[in-house]
Scaffold this motif. Structure first.
Motif, PDB file in Angstrom:
ATOM      1  N   ASP A   1       5.338  -0.151   2.278  1.00  0.00           N
ATOM      2  CA  ASP A   1       4.856   1.137   3.398  1.00  0.00           C
ATOM      3  C   ASP A   1       4.653   2.311   2.653  1.00  0.00           C
ATOM      4  O   ASP A   1       4.278   3.190   3.815  1.00  0.00           O
ATOM      5  N   GLU A   2       4.112   2.906   1.919  1.00  0.00           N
ATOM      6  CA  GLU A   2       3.323   4.016   1.121  1.00  0.00           C
ATOM      7  C   GLU A   2       2.044   3.530   1.600  1.00  0.00           C
ATOM      8  O   GLU A   2       0.685   3.941   1.628  1.00  0.00           O
ATOM      9  N   VAL A   3       1.513   2.051   0.772  1.00  0.00           N
ATOM     10  CA  VAL A   3       0.871   1.551   1.541  1.00  0.00           C
ATOM     11  C   VAL A   3       0.318   2.214   2.844  1.00  0.00           C
ATOM     12  O   VAL A   3      -1.241   2.131   3.127  1.00  0.00           O
ATOM     13  N   ILE A   4       0.725   1.668   3.646  1.00  0.00           N
ATOM     14  CA  ILE A   4       0.805   2.014   5.509  1.00  0.00           C
ATOM     15  C   ILE A   4       0.211   3.101   5.223  1.00  0.00           C
ATOM     16  O   ILE A   4      -1.023   3.441   6.205  1.00  0.00           O
ATOM     17  N   GLY A   5       0.762   3.858   4.477  1.00  0.00           N
ATOM     18  CA  GLY A   5       0.629   5.810   4.486  1.00  0.00           C
ATOM     19  C   GLY A   5       0.112   6.537   4.434  1.00  0.00           C
ATOM     20  O   GLY A   5      -0.726   6.884   5.072  1.00  0.00           O
ATOM     21  N   VAL A   6      -1.234   5.547   3.240  1.00  0.00           N
ATOM     22  CA  VAL A   6      -2.172   5.798   3.078  1.00  0.00           C
ATOM     23  C   VAL A   6      -3.234   5.165   3.598  1.00  0.00           C
ATOM     24  O   VAL A   6      -3.983   5.500   3.679  1.00  0.00           O
ATOM     25  N   MET A   7      -3.263   3.935   4.581  1.00  0.00           N
ATOM     26  CA  MET A   7      -3.915   3.470   5.089  1.00  0.00           C
ATOM     27  C   MET A   7      -4.271   4.261   6.339  1.00  0.00           C
ATOM     28  O   MET A   7      -5.063   4.670   6.830  1.00  0.00           O
ATOM     29  N   LEU A   8      -2.780   5.192   6.862  1.00  0.00           N
ATOM     30  CA  LEU A   8      -2.720   6.615   7.477  1.00  0.00           C
ATOM     31  C   LEU A   8      -3.697   7.355   7.623  1.00  0.00           C
ATOM     32  O   LEU A   8      -4.166   8.384   7.656  1.00  0.00           O
ATOM     33  N   GLU A   9      -3.519   8.144   6.242  1.00  0.00           N
ATOM     34  CA  GLU A   9      -4.348   9.031   6.030  1.00  0.00           C
ATOM     35  C   GLU A   9      -6.043   8.668   5.797  1.00  0.00           C
ATOM     36  O   GLU A   9      -7.019   9.623   6.215  1.00  0.00           O
ATOM     37  N   VAL A  10      -6.138   7.621   4.859  1.00  0.00           N
ATOM     38  CA  VAL A  10      -7.832   7.228   4.911  1.00  0.00           C
ATOM     39  C   VAL A  10      -8.437   7.265   5.748  1.00  0.00           C
ATOM     40  O   VAL A  10      -9.271   7.949   6.553  1.00  0.00           O
ATOM     41  N   GLY A  11      -7.520   6.870   7.313  1.00  0.00           N
ATOM     42  CA  GLY A  11      -8.479   5.890   8.223  1.00  0.00           C
ATOM     43  C   GLY A  11      -8.244   7.458   8.970  1.00  0.00           C
ATOM     44  O   GLY A  11      -9.387   7.731   9.803  1.00  0.00           O
ATOM     45  N   SER A  12      -7.393   8.667   8.632  1.00  0.00           N
ATOM     46  CA  SER A  12      -7.367  10.191   9.696  1.00  0.00           C
ATOM     47  C   SER A  12      -8.775  11.258   9.665  1.00  0.00           C
ATOM     48  O   SER A  12      -9.185  11.294   9.783  1.00  0.00           O
ATOM     49  N   LYS A  13      -8.725  10.652   7.835  1.00  0.00           N
ATOM     50  CA  LYS A  13     -10.038  11.550   7.168  1.00  0.00           C
ATOM     51  C   LYS A  13     -11.566  10.531   7.213  1.00  0.00           C
ATOM     52  O   LYS A  13     -12.022  11.303   7.611  1.00  0.00           O
ATOM     53  N   MET A  14     -11.402   9.452   8.198  1.00  0.00           N
ATOM     54  CA  MET A  14     -12.601   8.965   7.790  1.00  0.00           C
ATOM     55  C   MET A  14     -13.850   9.289   9.250  1.00  0.00           C
ATOM     56  O   MET A  14     -12.871  10.570   9.940  1.00  0.00           O
ATOM     57  N   PRO A  15     -14.685   9.549   8.340  1.00  0.00           N
ATOM     58  CA  PRO A  15     -15.456  10.383   9.436  1.00  0.00           C
ATOM     59  C   PRO A  15     -15.746   9.110  10.508  1.00  0.00           C
ATOM     60  O   PRO A  15     -15.856   7.916  10.861  1.00  0.00           O
TER      61      PRO A  15
ATOM     62  N   VAL B   1       2.265  -8.002   1.835  1.00  0.00           N
ATOM     63  CA  VAL B   1       1.925  -7.208   3.147  1.00  0.00           C
ATOM     64  C   VAL B   1       0.877  -5.898   1.995  1.00  0.00           C
ATOM     65  O   VAL B   1       0.158  -5.164   1.881  1.00  0.00           O
ATOM     66  N   GLY B   2       1.825  -5.583   1.390  1.00  0.00           N
ATOM     67  CA  GLY B   2       1.125  -4.418   0.169  1.00  0.00           C
ATOM     68  C   GLY B   2      -0.009  -4.691  -0.622  1.00  0.00           C
ATOM     69  O   GLY B   2      -1.259  -3.691  -1.071  1.00  0.00           O
ATOM     70  N   LEU B   3      -0.278  -5.743  -1.754  1.00  0.00           N
ATOM     71  CA  LEU B   3      -1.345  -6.269  -1.777  1.00  0.00           C
ATOM     72  C   LEU B   3      -2.635  -6.343  -1.312  1.00  0.00           C
ATOM     73  O   LEU B   3      -3.241  -6.636  -1.677  1.00  0.00           O
ATOM     74  N   ALA B   4      -2.160  -6.782   0.343  1.00  0.00           N
ATOM     75  CA  ALA B   4      -3.557  -6.922   1.420  1.00  0.00           C
ATOM     76  C   ALA B   4      -4.046  -5.368   1.113  1.00  0.00           C
ATOM     77  O   ALA B   4      -5.109  -5.869   1.070  1.00  0.00           O
ATOM     78  N   LEU B   5      -2.889  -5.004   2.210  1.00  0.00           N
ATOM     79  CA  LEU B   5      -3.435  -3.966   2.714  1.00  0.00           C
ATOM     80  C   LEU B   5      -4.044  -2.535   1.505  1.00  0.00           C
ATOM     81  O   LEU B   5      -5.335  -2.441   1.964  1.00  0.00           O
ATOM     82  N   LYS B   6      -3.630  -2.888   0.479  1.00  0.00           N
ATOM     83  CA  LYS B   6      -4.078  -1.989  -0.696  1.00  0.00           C
ATOM     84  C   LYS B   6      -6.031  -2.526  -0.975  1.00  0.00           C
ATOM     85  O   LYS B   6      -6.179  -1.728  -2.001  1.00  0.00           O
ATOM     86  N   ASN B   7      -6.095  -3.541  -1.040  1.00  0.00           N
ATOM     87  CA  ASN B   7      -6.862  -3.901  -1.629  1.00  0.00           C
ATOM     88  C   ASN B   7      -8.655  -4.175  -0.086  1.00  0.00           C
ATOM     89  O   ASN B   7      -9.836  -4.501  -0.519  1.00  0.00           O
ATOM     90  N   THR B   8      -7.416  -3.704   0.710  1.00  0.00           N
ATOM     91  CA  THR B   8      -8.687  -2.948   1.538  1.00  0.00           C
ATOM     92  C   THR B   8      -8.837  -1.744   2.474  1.00  0.00           C
ATOM     93  O   THR B   8      -9.657  -1.448   3.791  1.00  0.00           O
ATOM     94  N   LEU B   9      -8.387  -0.952   1.709  1.00  0.00           N
ATOM     95  CA  LEU B   9      -8.183   0.879   2.044  1.00  0.00           C
ATOM     96  C   LEU B   9      -9.767   0.950   2.430  1.00  0.00           C
ATOM     97  O   LEU B   9     -10.131   0.469   1.717  1.00  0.00           O
ATOM     98  N   GLY B  10      -9.651   1.991   3.606  1.00  0.00           N
ATOM     99  CA  GLY B  10     -11.209   2.221   3.405  1.00  0.00           C
ATOM    100  C   GLY B  10     -12.304   1.619   4.110  1.00  0.00           C
ATOM    101  O   GLY B  10     -13.447   1.846   3.739  1.00  0.00           O
TER     102      GLY B  10
END
Length: 295
Positions: free
Chosen positions: A250-264, A198-207
């Protein structure tokens, strides 16, 4: 649910000698008051819809009302019979099936949102192609859906699964992570390996932004489903080989939240930016609007 993080899932499964699927079935039974048998039967029906969508996408006309998409799943599937795919036959099948299901969605056919309609092709693409490859019975794949559901539950409650909230990383990214983790378990991996997938997949779709042309779930959504299915296979293979997500999932999921929240806002399903606002994207949008206007 007794778990709120992927770490919780691993710990419970290890202590109680459960698979992720077994844990999810038990927890869902407690939540709903239904028997495990009833819950499994309902999921079995969902899996039948997924398989039907794959078949329909490969065998019938899936042209969308806009005319932007249709038939690409069939094209890729036919390529396999006459040409050796660069990604290999089975990855190409997963890609073809994912495209096919997404095209069924675009042509107003019946699909299962996994976790959303915009990402509906990835899990069926991975699951149905894997079932054909390994000769698995439906029951095994149904249990796999519970594994993916547990992963999706954690992502949804700690980040996003909606493109309007967090971009395409939330829709396609989540589906890739769900498919990858479930496939690891289906192939005999441990809950810990599944969570690393899950982490490997998610961190390569961030942003990854959500920028649908004309606001339709067609371009580039459908192609992202096809490529997402292949990404899920790769993440699962890495995890089964012992590759770990150095940043905990779980930290990768947290980054997804951070990135998504800042996305225009322009990059969150509004069709006000990205590919939707290229010269071709704007031209297609105007053409589609013109065809919808009263004559």
């Amino acid at each position: 649910m007794r778990f709120s993080t992927l770490k919780d899932i691993v710990e419970i499964c290890q202590v109680e000698s459960l698979t992720i699927a077994e844990l999810m079935i038990a927890e869902q039974a407690k939540e709903t008051g239904e028997s495990p048998e009833e819950i499994v039967n309902q999921m079995t029906a969902y899996y039948q819809v997924m398989k039907e969508a794959v078949s329909k996408g490969l065998e019938s006309n899936t042209s969308s009302r806009s005319g932007l998409v249709g038939g690409d799943g069939r094209k890729v599937n036919e390529l396999i019979t006459s040409f050796e795919p660069s990604v290999g036959v089975w990855a190409a099948k997963a890609m073809a099936y994912a495209l096919a299901v997404s095209e069924v969605n675009a042509s107003m056919g019946r699909i299962v949102a996994t976790p959303t309609a915009g990402s509906c092709g990835i899990i069926p693409g991975v699951f149905v192609s894997a079932q054909e490859r390994f000769g698995w019975e439906d029951e095994k794949l149904v249990h796999g859906l519970f594994s993916s559901g547990a992963i999706g539950y954690v992502i949804a409650n700690n980040s996003f699964i909606s493109g309007a909230e967090g971009g395409c990383q939330a829709e396609v990214g989540s589906a890739i992570g769900m498919a990858a983790g479930a496939l690891v378990e289906l192939r005999g991996g441990t809950p810990e390996q599944a969570v690393h997938a899950v982490g490997l997949a998610l961190k390569n779709t961030l942003g990854l932004i959500c920028d649908p042309v004309a606001g339709l779930v067609e371009v580039p959504c459908i192609v992202r489903n096809g490529l997402g299915a292949v990404n899920a296979l790769a993440a699962a293979d890495m995890a089964l080989a012992g590759v770990r997500s150095v940043i905990p999932s779980d930290e990768v999921i947290g980054v997804m939240l951070e990135v998504g929240s800042k996305m225009p806002g322009e990059h969150r399903e509004t069709a006000l930016g990205g590919l939707a606002q290229t010269p071709t994207g704007r031209k297609l949008t105007e053409q589609i609007k013109a065809t919808k206007s009263p004559s």
